[in-house]
Each structure stands twice: as structure tokens, then as C-alpha cells.
Design an enzyme around this catalytic site. Structure first.
Site, short mmCIF file in Angstrom:
data_model
loop_
_atom_site.label_atom_id
_atom_site.label_comp_id
_atom_site.label_asym_id
_atom_site.label_seq_id
_atom_site.Cartn_x
_atom_site.Cartn_y
_atom_site.Cartn_z
N GLU A 165 0.78 -1.24 0.00
CA GLU A 165 0.00 0.00 0.00
C GLU A 165 0.81 1.30 0.00
O GLU A 165 0.85 2.03 1.00
CB GLU A 165 -0.95 0.02 1.20
CG GLU A 165 -1.99 -1.06 1.18
CD GLU A 165 -3.02 -0.90 2.28
OE1 GLU A 165 -2.87 0.00 3.12
OE2 GLU A 165 -3.99 -1.66 2.28
N GLU A 372 -5.73 -8.47 1.55
CA GLU A 372 -6.34 -8.01 2.80
C GLU A 372 -7.82 -7.74 2.55
O GLU A 372 -8.19 -7.27 1.46
CB GLU A 372 -5.71 -6.70 3.32
CG GLU A 372 -4.36 -6.88 3.94
CD GLU A 372 -3.77 -5.57 4.49
OE1 GLU A 372 -4.53 -4.73 5.00
OE2 GLU A 372 -2.54 -5.42 4.40
C1 BG6 Z 1 -4.25 -1.66 5.64
C2 BG6 Z 1 -2.89 -2.04 6.17
O1 BG6 Z 1 -4.16 -0.38 5.17
O2 BG6 Z 1 -5.31 -1.59 6.52
C3 BG6 Z 1 -2.91 -2.77 7.50
O3 BG6 Z 1 -2.16 -2.75 5.22
C4 BG6 Z 1 -3.93 -2.11 8.40
O4 BG6 Z 1 -1.62 -2.75 8.02
C5 BG6 Z 1 -5.30 -2.28 7.75
O5 BG6 Z 1 -3.93 -2.55 9.71
C6 BG6 Z 1 -6.44 -1.77 8.58
O6 BG6 Z 1 -6.25 -0.43 8.89
P1 BG6 Z 1 -6.57 0.11 10.32
O7 BG6 Z 1 -6.29 1.56 10.27
O8 BG6 Z 1 -8.00 -0.17 10.56
O9 BG6 Z 1 -5.68 -0.65 11.24
#
Ligand code: BG6
Length: 467
Positions: A165, A372
Site C-alpha cells: 500500500e 487483505e
Molecule cells: C491496511 C494495512 O491499510 O489496513 C494494514 O495494510 C492495516 O496494516 C489495515 O492494519 C487496517 O487499517 P486500520 O487503520 O483499521 O488498522
């Protein structure tokens, strides 16, 4: 019959700083996040990853849980300063040993590792020596680090990705200032982003030169943008936002070039990205093997005549994702008819089918992994059980959305929900939970399976048929 191919990989993901802890264990060097998270006012109630969920010391217990879950693959990242405390030069063999043992433990349980080389924890030494991503010197340093990883782990690991990202660590590091190095300087940010693309290309080149038997990809978040109205201004604003949030980040790694119109706009407005001879060839000749797509939400776009600047935050909430915009061009706005999480992220499963479709349309039918996807929520504990039905609903709907994309012909090869275990959310501490496994911070970080654990176990066992 399941719409998922027989060899589809079901897994889950994490990242080093968010789970490992052991921040100074066994010779690890200081990372930018080790420093940043200790500065006043940077994170939720001053939370940091010093201990995180102590995966560094408990990885065997965690891998046993992954095996019980039935995971076929595990996406994790390597902490660069754990291997190279100063960013370059002397290797920390204890750090190598940790990842080596983790990989062996995964393989012992038939879990395929997917390594992310960079999930945001930069050796602080490189930030101090030459400004980290701002300097071209980072390209050589990253290549040295990547080669070390290929050399030590390439015999056992087939799936690799270089970066996670770019929009987040560059956008928040250099535009909004919410991540290290806390700058609000688009000129530096755009050039730093260029160095990320060059570093990716060099690491892909080295991967092939070293004859590593596997595939190497790039992980990007994809938030499909839709215009808030049908007006020509909003549609144009959406086109520009999509160009910046998606094409700017995917074109250089999949086509080896920037989107022409935006490149001209950026160079006119900021004088960057600045190319030196050789950059274009490097990008063109080192296209990645696959894309890792992170999907959480969609963002609606409106024309922006009123809100000033580029770090504008139309939500008012930290970490909502609506911080970036440009006066005269666009802003990200709430969908009045949308369903939102407690952190103000729109829940929109159709957006995942759309995101995959948009990638296929622009870049052809390249291999994709959903690297993810998940729901960040505060999970209630009822009668000693962690009840996370909303997470099950979220994941089910998104798995169906992937199934729909596969039925339309997309080459999606695997799914990594975020996250395997509850972990540190960069700016939200430990209260924003994503995992199948709960971690009790009041009881020496004891692990506990959530309701979603049994559900996902069944999903995997039936190759996505029983949702
Ligand atoms: C993604 C990242 O942007 O979102 C993760 O790759 C991150 O590392 C995930 O934890 C969720 O984001 P947040 O801000 O809810 O922890």
C-alpha cells in the site's frame, strides 16, 4: 459445486510491526515506527508495537492456531531493521533465524508463506542518513535488503510481494503527516513514491536474476471510487481521484509507466516525479507477476470547490481515509445511503467485485490475490465468548463478491482476510479488532478463538461452499 478453483489458497494476513513486538530483541535495529509511536500525540492513547501481541516469542503457538484454522497460506511481512539493524551492511543473524524458523514451522504444517518485504517499518538509520524514501539511495538499500531475503528464504518461499500500500505510507507519511516521517509536502511525497516504484522494479529484477523459483507481486489497496452524483463535475472529479488513488499506483508496476495526463499535471504543479536516464527502462522491463489487492471499502467522490489544500479530511475523524483531496479537483465524501462501520468505512461488498473488474479491464487478466479484507470492530465478549457475527457477515459477503468476480473470469488465486489475529492498528491501538483470534491484553496476551474462527474453518474446509 464451489466457484473457487481447486487450488485456490485460503489464508490470512498480518504485518511485522503490528504483531511481532520484540522491538529491541536480539539485536533488532530501531524502525521509523518504533520512534514515531513514542512521540506524543501520534497514536491512539500512545499505543505502540513494542510488545504488540508478542508473536516474536509466540510464533509456534500462533502457527499451531493457523493450522487448526486450516489456513493454507499465511501472509506476513519482514521487519527490515530486524535483519539489517542499520538498514544496510551488517546482518543480524538472530533476525534471520526468527523468520527462518517461522517459515519452517509454517511449512511443517503445510502453510504456504507469502512474504511482504515492506509493510512500512523502515530502518530509522536510513531515515536519518539520507531521508529514507525521499532519496534515490533508498533504491540500492532496498535491493540489498531484498537480495538478502531471497538468498536466505528463497529456497522455501514461493510467494513474495515487494510493497504494501504505497498510497498509505507515502500519502500519510508525506501528504497528511499522520505517519512517519510526518511531512506535509506533496513534492517530496511524489518523488518518494517514484523511488518506491524504482525500488520495486530493482527488487523484481534481482528476484529474476537470482532465479528464485516463485512469483513476485506488488500489494496495493484498491478503493473503487464512484461519483456522488451524475453531474459532469462530480464524474470528472471521480475520474481524477481514481487516477490518483488507483492508476498512479498500479500503472508503474503493471505497465511500467505513469498515467500520462496525471503525470503532466503533477510535473506542472510540483515539478516531480523527476526521472534520471534509465528510470523508464527499469520500470518497463520489470513488471510484477501478480497484484495483491487489499479491499476494505469504497470512497465516493465529489467536485471540490470549497475545501482547501490536499490534506483536507472531510470526515473529521482520524484515519477515516477521507483525508486526501485537492481544491479545484476532488474531495472524498460520505455516501448518504451507505452502511458504515464504527470507524466510518463504507461496507460495500459489491465494490470488491467492481475493484477486481476494473483491474482486469485496465491491465488484462493478471493473477490476483486478495491480500487483505476485513472488518475493524470492537468485538463484544458474551459469557466468555468473543462474539463477532458482524465480522462473519462482512467476510461472507466479500467472499461471495470474489466468487462473482471469478465467475466473470477473473484469475483470483487466493484470499487473505485481515487479520489472522487481533493486532495493533497503526493509529487506533488495540481497540480496532480484525482477527479470528482474540488476544487478552489483561491476561498475559492469552489467545482465544473467536466465533469467526469456527466459521472460517468451515469455509476453508469446504473450499468456500459453506459460507
Ligand atoms: C491496511 C494495512 O491499510 O489496513 C494494514 O495494510 C492495516 O496494516 C489495515 O492494519 C487496517 O487499517 P486500520 O487503520 O483499521 O488498522
Amino acid at each position: 459445486m464451489s466457484v473457487f478453483p481447486k487450488d485456490f489458497l485460503w489464508g490470512a494476513a498480518t504485518a511485522s510491526y503490528q504483531v511481532e513486538g520484540g522491538h529491541d530483541a536480539d539485536g533488532k535495529g530501531l524502525s521509523n515506527w518504533d520512534l514515531f509511536s513514542h512521540l506524543p500525540g501520534t497514536t491512539y492513547q500512545g499505543t505502540n508495537g513494542d510488545v504488540a501481541v508478542d508473536h516474536y516469542h509466540r510464533f509456534r503457538e500462533d502457527v499451531a492456531l493457523m493450522a487448526e484454522l486450516g489456513m493454507q497460506t499465511y501472509r506476513f511481512s519482514i521487519s527490515w531493521p530486524r535483519l539489517l539493524p542499520q538498514g544496510r551492511g551488517e546482518v543480524n543473524e538472530a533476525g534471520i533465524r526468527f523468520y527462518s524458523e517461522l517459515i519452517d514451522e509454517l511449512l511443517k504444517h503445510n502453510i504456504k508463506p507469502m512474504i511482504t518485504l515492506y509493510h512500512w517499518d523502515l530502518p530509522q538509520a536510513l531515515q536519518e542518513q539520507f531521508g529514507g524514501w525521499e532519496s534515490r539511495e533508498i533504491v540500492d538499500a532496498f535491493d540489498e535488503y531484498a537480495r538478502l531475503c531471497y538468498q536466505r528464504f528463497g529456497d522455501r518461499v514461493e510467494l513474495w510481494s515487494t510493497f504494501n500500500e504505497t498510497i498509505v505510507f507515502i500519502g500519510m507519511g508525506y501528504m497528511t503527516g499522520a505517519h512517519p516521517p510526518r511531512l506535509t509536502d506533496p513534492k517530496k511525497g511524489i518523488q518518494a513514491c517514484h523511488h518506491v516504484f524504482l525500488a520495486n522494479a530493482r527488487a523484481v529484477k534481482s528476484f529474476r536474476e537470482m532465479g528464485i523459483d516463485g512469483q513476485i507481486g506488488f500489494v496495493n489497496v484498491l478503493q473503487p471510487n464512484d461519483p456522488i452524483s451524475d453531474s459532469p463535475q462530480d464524474r470528472r472529479a471521480c475520474e481524477i481521484a481514481e487516477g490518483i488513488f488507483t492508476h498512479w499506483l498500479y500503472d508503474p508496476v503493471l505497465k511500467g509507466e505513469y498515467p500520462a495526463e496525471l503525470l503532466a499535471m503533477a510535473q506542472q504543479a510540483f515539478g516531480v516525479p523527476y526521472f534520471v536516464p534509465g528510470d523508464e527502462e527499469l520500470l518497463k522491463q520489470n513488471i510484477v507477476d501478480f497484484i495483491g489487492l487489499n479491499y476494505y471499502k469504497r470512497e465516493m467522490v465529489a467536485h471540490n470547490d470549497d475545501v482547501d489544500g490536499y490534506a483536507i479530511n472531510t470526515s473529521g475523524q482520524k484515519g477515516s481515509g477521507r483525508e486526501l483531496g485537492f481544491k479545484g479537483l476532488f474531495k472524498l465524501v460520505r455516501n448518504p445511503n451507505g452502511v458504515y462501520t464504527d470507524w466510518d468505512w463504507e461496507v460495500y461488498p459489491q465494490g470488491l467485485t467492481d475493484a477486481i473488474g476494473r483491474i482486469v479491464k485496465r491491465y488484462g487478466n493478471i493473477p490476483l490475490y486478495i491480500t487483505e479484507n476485513g472488518l475493524g470492530a470492537k468485538d463484544p465478549i458474551v459469557d466468555g465468548e468473543v462474539r463477532d457475527q458482524p465480522r462473519i457477515d462482512y467476510l461472507r459477503d466479500h467472499i461471495q463478491a470474489i466468487g462473482a468476480a471469478i465467475e466473470q473470469g477473473a484469475d483470483v488465486r487466493g484470499y487473505y482476510p485481515w487479520s489472522f489475529i487481533d493486532l495493533l492498528s497503526w493509529l487506533n491501538g488495540y481497540q480496532k479488532q480484525y482477527g479470528f483470534v482474540y488476544v487478552d491484553h489483561n491476561d498475559s496476551l492469552a489467545r482465544k478463538k473467536k466465533q469467526s474462527f469456527g466459521w472460517y474453518q468451515r469455509v476453508i474446509a469446504t473450499n468456500g461452499e459453506q459460507l
